[in-house]
Enzyme design. Structure first.
Site, PDB file in Angstrom:
ATOM      1  N   ASP A  83       0.861  -1.178   0.000  1.00  0.00           N
ATOM      2  CA  ASP A  83       0.000   0.000   0.000  1.00  0.00           C
ATOM      3  C   ASP A  83       0.896   1.226   0.000  1.00  0.00           C
ATOM      4  OD1 ASP A  83      -2.307  -1.436  -0.220  1.00  0.00           O
ATOM      5  OD2 ASP A  83      -3.133  -0.873   1.717  1.00  0.00           O
ATOM      6  N   ASN A 121      -3.074  -4.136  -1.599  1.00  0.00           N
ATOM      7  CA  ASN A 121      -4.353  -4.142  -2.317  1.00  0.00           C
ATOM      8  C   ASN A 121      -4.682  -2.781  -2.912  1.00  0.00           C
ATOM      9  OD1 ASN A 121      -4.651  -3.859   0.695  1.00  0.00           O
ATOM     10  ND2 ASN A 121      -6.701  -3.176   0.122  1.00  0.00           N
ATOM     11  N   HIS A 214       2.009  -8.273   2.173  1.00  0.00           N
ATOM     12  CA  HIS A 214       1.235  -7.091   2.571  1.00  0.00           C
ATOM     13  C   HIS A 214       0.184  -7.435   3.605  1.00  0.00           C
ATOM     14  CE1 HIS A 214      -0.910  -3.361   2.598  1.00  0.00           C
ATOM     15  NE2 HIS A 214      -2.036  -3.966   2.230  1.00  0.00           N
ATOM     16  N   HIS A 223      -8.579  -5.270  10.032  1.00  0.00           N
ATOM     17  CA  HIS A 223      -8.795  -6.360   9.082  1.00  0.00           C
ATOM     18  C   HIS A 223      -8.757  -7.735   9.737  1.00  0.00           C
ATOM     19  CE1 HIS A 223      -7.314  -3.236   6.115  1.00  0.00           C
ATOM     20  NE2 HIS A 223      -8.466  -3.613   5.592  1.00  0.00           N
ATOM     21  N   HIS A 249      -1.014  -3.671   5.905  1.00  0.00           N
ATOM     22  CA  HIS A 249      -2.460  -3.835   5.734  1.00  0.00           C
ATOM     23  C   HIS A 249      -3.247  -3.257   6.902  1.00  0.00           C
ATOM     24  CE1 HIS A 249      -5.847  -5.145   3.506  1.00  0.00           C
ATOM     25  NE2 HIS A 249      -6.201  -6.114   4.318  1.00  0.00           N
ATOM     26  N   HIS A 251      -3.461  -0.764   9.795  1.00  0.00           N
ATOM     27  CA  HIS A 251      -2.726   0.485  10.005  1.00  0.00           C
ATOM     28  C   HIS A 251      -2.355   0.623  11.473  1.00  0.00           C
ATOM     29  CE1 HIS A 251      -4.393   2.493   6.095  1.00  0.00           C
ATOM     30  NE2 HIS A 251      -3.956   1.253   5.909  1.00  0.00           N
TER      31      HIS A 251
END
Length: 333
Positions: A83, A121, A214, A223, A249, A251
């Site tokens: 990202d 992603n 990631h 997530h 991924h 944060h």
């Protein structure tokens, strides 16, 4: 210098990108590269993820502190866990966001080292191949990004793996378009990737095996765990004595210790925008550390020990662990 046998890295990367663009077979194994260290006895690097926002959401502040720690440790390189450019990757090879979110932000002298990167992603929501092309290396010589590859350093071997194609939800997402060029058949791509990934791990004789992806495998952040990776990757990691899995991924900054193996799951996805208060299952005994603010991670590795430190946006130490390879891999906080 990053090298690949008798070929320079940019030439090999160009061949890979062209193969992806025209949907041609690439290699029968993961592309492999070598980075020569300043010292045969010590490897030092920083880890940052989920960062590219033109300096906003404290990205510039994190970059400043990275520069200070990078100078203190005299780092060899930086690892980016993906990202890299928000919200939707790059629009093309000449997108000014590359300079505005990368070159103009990480300006410290200590950070003028190779940045070994993978896609997240959000990067797939733009022109994914734009980050992989050697054109970016002409703009900023630090940049090095491929979907999956291996990196040897003598002390540790790194295995960068493309995790986005594993996630089922992205193929059902009607709100975003993903750049799946190079994946003419998802199943074939993943089957070959897992085969090549496992073979690369089996061939490695390095004292330390570090996998970089990631997506989270274990996380209590927004997530959470990625079930596809728990099913497909974890058995391979355990069978091949992988010591560390690094990801972004979520944060946040995070350390989770596997309860049935020596794997340490380390999240460094706090390079800019953080998700305050979005935490789940914080009572799990395998969760050793969680921080829902911005920051980054440093790693120092010798043949027998590894020291990992998590820093916040002010450069203050939040969490520290030492891994030792004597007998069985253990960690000390």
């Amino acid at each position: 210098m990053v090298s690949h046998g008798h070929q320079t890295a940019p030439l090999l990367r160009l061949v890979i990108v062209l193969c992806m663009y025209f949907a041609l077979p690439i290699f029968a194994e993961l592309p492999s590269f070598h980075h020569e260290l300043k010292s045969d006895e010590l490897l030092r690097f920083l880890v940052i993820g989920d960062w590219g926002r033109r300096g906003e959401f404290n990205q510039s502040l994190v970059a400043t502190e990275m520069g200070k720690i990078g100078e203190l440790l005299d780092i060899d390189f930086v690892v980016s866990t993906g990202d890299n450019f928000y919200d939707n990757g790059l629009t093309g090879a000449n997108d000014p966001a590359f300079v505005e979110s990368f070159s103009n932000i990480y300006t410290a002298k200590s950070l003028q080292k190779p940045w070994f990167s993978i896609l997240g992603n959000h990067d797939y929501r733009g022109d994914a191949l734009a980050q992989l092309t050697p054109i970016q290396e002409k703009v900023d010589s630090r940049w090095f990004c491929l979907k999956s590859y291996t990196l040897s350093t003598g002390i540790a071997d790194f295995f960068f793996i493309d995790t986005s194609p594993f996630v089922d939800d992205y193929y059902k997402d009607r709100d975003h378009k993903y750049d799946w060029r190079g994946l003419s058949s998802r199943q074939t791509y993943l089957t070959n990737l897992l085969k090549d990934f496992e073979e690369a791990l089996m061939k490695s004789t390095a004292n330390w095996k570090i996998v970089v992806g990631h997506h989270t495998i274990r996380s209590i952040g927004s997530h959470g765990d990625t079930p596809e990776l728990k099913e497909k990757l974890v058995p391979i990691l355990k069978a091949n004595d992988v010591h560390i899995y690094m990801n972004g991924h979520d944060h946040c900054l995070e350390h989770i210790s596997s309860m049935d193996s020596s794997i340490q799951y380390l999240t460094s996805g706090a390079g800019s925008k953080a998700w305050r208060g979005d935490v789940k299952n914080n009572n799990d005994e395998d969760v050793k550390f969680f921080y829902d603010g911005q920051g980054f991670m440093s790693v120092q590795i010798t043949q027998n020990d590894a020291e990992i430190v998590f820093y916040d946006v002010f450069g203050d130490v939040l969490h520290q662990l030492i891994l030792t390879k004597q007998e069985k891999l253990r960690y000390y906080v």
